[in-house]
Design an enzyme around this catalytic site. Structure first.
Site, PDB file in Angstrom:
ATOM      1  N   ASP A  55       0.718  -1.163   0.133  1.00  0.00           N
ATOM      2  CA  ASP A  55      -0.006   0.080   0.134  1.00  0.00           C
ATOM      3  C   ASP A  55       0.895   1.194   0.020  1.00  0.00           C
ATOM      4  O   ASP A  55       0.609   2.320   0.732  1.00  0.00           O
ATOM      5  CB  ASP A  55      -0.941   0.160   1.236  1.00  0.00           C
ATOM      6  CG  ASP A  55      -1.993  -1.082   1.123  1.00  0.00           C
ATOM      7  OD1 ASP A  55      -2.245  -1.890   0.336  1.00  0.00           O
ATOM      8  OD2 ASP A  55      -2.803  -1.152   2.057  1.00  0.00           O
ATOM      9  N   LYS A 153      -6.905  -5.071  -3.012  1.00  0.00           N
ATOM     10  CA  LYS A 153      -7.767  -5.597  -1.688  1.00  0.00           C
ATOM     11  C   LYS A 153      -8.725  -4.454  -1.291  1.00  0.00           C
ATOM     12  O   LYS A 153      -8.389  -3.279  -1.451  1.00  0.00           O
ATOM     13  CB  LYS A 153      -6.623  -6.006  -0.712  1.00  0.00           C
ATOM     14  CG  LYS A 153      -5.755  -5.041  -0.218  1.00  0.00           C
ATOM     15  CD  LYS A 153      -4.840  -5.355   0.535  1.00  0.00           C
ATOM     16  CE  LYS A 153      -4.019  -4.172   1.207  1.00  0.00           C
ATOM     17  NZ  LYS A 153      -4.819  -3.108   1.866  1.00  0.00           N
ATOM     18  N   CYS A 198      -2.037  -2.835   7.548  1.00  0.00           N
ATOM     19  CA  CYS A 198      -2.176  -3.856   6.461  1.00  0.00           C
ATOM     20  C   CYS A 198      -0.548  -4.501   6.449  1.00  0.00           C
ATOM     21  O   CYS A 198      -0.773  -5.648   5.989  1.00  0.00           O
ATOM     22  CB  CYS A 198      -2.325  -2.835   5.166  1.00  0.00           C
ATOM     23  SG  CYS A 198      -3.940  -2.155   4.971  1.00  0.00           S
TER      24      CYS A 198
HETATM   25  C1  VGL Z   1      -4.657   0.679   5.841  1.00  0.00           C
HETATM   26  C2  VGL Z   1      -6.144   1.752   7.258  1.00  0.00           C
HETATM   27  C3  VGL Z   1      -7.271   1.432   6.215  1.00  0.00           C
HETATM   28  C4  VGL Z   1      -3.032   0.374   5.839  1.00  0.00           C
HETATM   29  C5  VGL Z   1      -5.487   0.475   4.902  1.00  0.00           C
HETATM   30  O1  VGL Z   1      -2.638   0.072   4.364  1.00  0.00           O
HETATM   31  O2  VGL Z   1      -2.460  -0.115   6.588  1.00  0.00           O
HETATM   32  N1  VGL Z   1      -4.870   1.139   7.037  1.00  0.00           N
HETATM   33  N2  VGL Z   1      -6.850   0.823   5.249  1.00  0.00           N
END
Ligand code: VGL
Ligand code: ZN
Length: 252
Positions: A55, A153, A198
């Site tokens: 991410d 995802k 994540c």
């Molecule tokens: C994430 C919160 C919400 C992450 C993704 O990538 O850690 N955290 N969505």
């Protein structure tokens, strides 16, 4: 001892070194250099090693919708790591508009509060990483053109997915376990955002999938909500995830 038990033992040996605390100065530094000699230059070159970059998207960088402090500082480190790995996978948080993990989808709720959903407690976030938006794009500074897969995802509107293996309902699969198996990828080195969400969930699920897992601490940054960072390291340790630094991997 056959080859596979050799490599398993070697990995256990390296993982064990990672867990060693203070000890005596002399033995600690001896072990430290043993680890460096064994590890540097080799990790990433084995055909069953993979760098999993979680991410690293505009939404989680300064100026994004759910910024992680200093999230941008890991990009040059990840680019260097990427040069060392033959196999690299990116992940992308990829939510529908009005996703169940957004506070705005629940009347009277504010970001960072929690709510009970069918599958358990869900932290509510600002709207972020909406499919097709600039906010959801991978960071422009990432420079790993040989990356082989981008896995998305969190695209089911009613279910979140911190993990890039199994969604938050604990059942729905993303397909990454099967990809790893078919590609023969066994040793996963995890970096990216955010350490305590994540990255941590993905690392723990990678262990559940039977993979050897290390998290590269300085190539990650955390959100750290109500002690979530410390809790994540504890949970990852219990799951058998090793903690390492980019200097354990990079030769220069
Ligand atoms: C994430 C919160 C919400 C992450 C993704 O990538 O850690 N955290 N969505
Ligand atoms: Zn998300």
């Amino acid at each position: 001892m056959n080859n596979s038990s050799y490599s398993l033992n070697r990995r256990r040996f390296l993982a064990g070194l990672g867990a060693i605390g203070a000890g005596t100065l002399a033995s600690a530094s001896l072990l430290g250099s043993a680890r460096t000699a064994l590890a540097s230059g080799m990790i990433g070159k084995n055909k069953d090693d993979v760098l999993l970059v979680i991410d690293v998207q505009n939404c989680f960088l300064p100026g994004g919708t759910l910024p992680v402090s200093d999230g941008d500082q890991i990009i040059p480190i990840i680019n260097k790591l990427g040069q060392q790995f033959e196999n690299v996978i990116f992940t992308q948080d990829w939510h529908t508009p009005g996703h169940a993990s957004f506070a705005s989808s629940h009347e009277g709720k504010a970001p960072f509060e929690t709510i009970e959903l069918d599958y358990g407690t869900q932290v509510l976030w600002p709207d972020h990483c909406v499919q097709g938006s600039d906010d959801a794009k991978l960071a422009a500074g990432l420079d790993i053109p040989h990356a082989q897969l981008i896995i998305r995802k969190g695209f089911h509107s009613e279910v979140d997915s911190y993990s890039t293996f199994v969604e938050a309902d604990g059942e729905t699969k993303t397909g990454l376990t099967g990809y790893m198996q078919e590609r023969g990828l066994k040793n996963v080195y995890v970096c990216g955002l955010a350490t305590d969400f994540c990255v941590s969930w993905s690392a723990q699920d990678a262990r559940k999938a039977g993979l050897n897992v290390s998290v590269i601490e300085d190539a990650c940054r955390a959100i750290d909500l109500n002690g979530s960072l410390e809790a994540a390291w504890t949970a990852m340790g219990t799951a058998g995830v090793s903690r390492m630094q980019s200097s354990d991997i990079l030769t220069s």
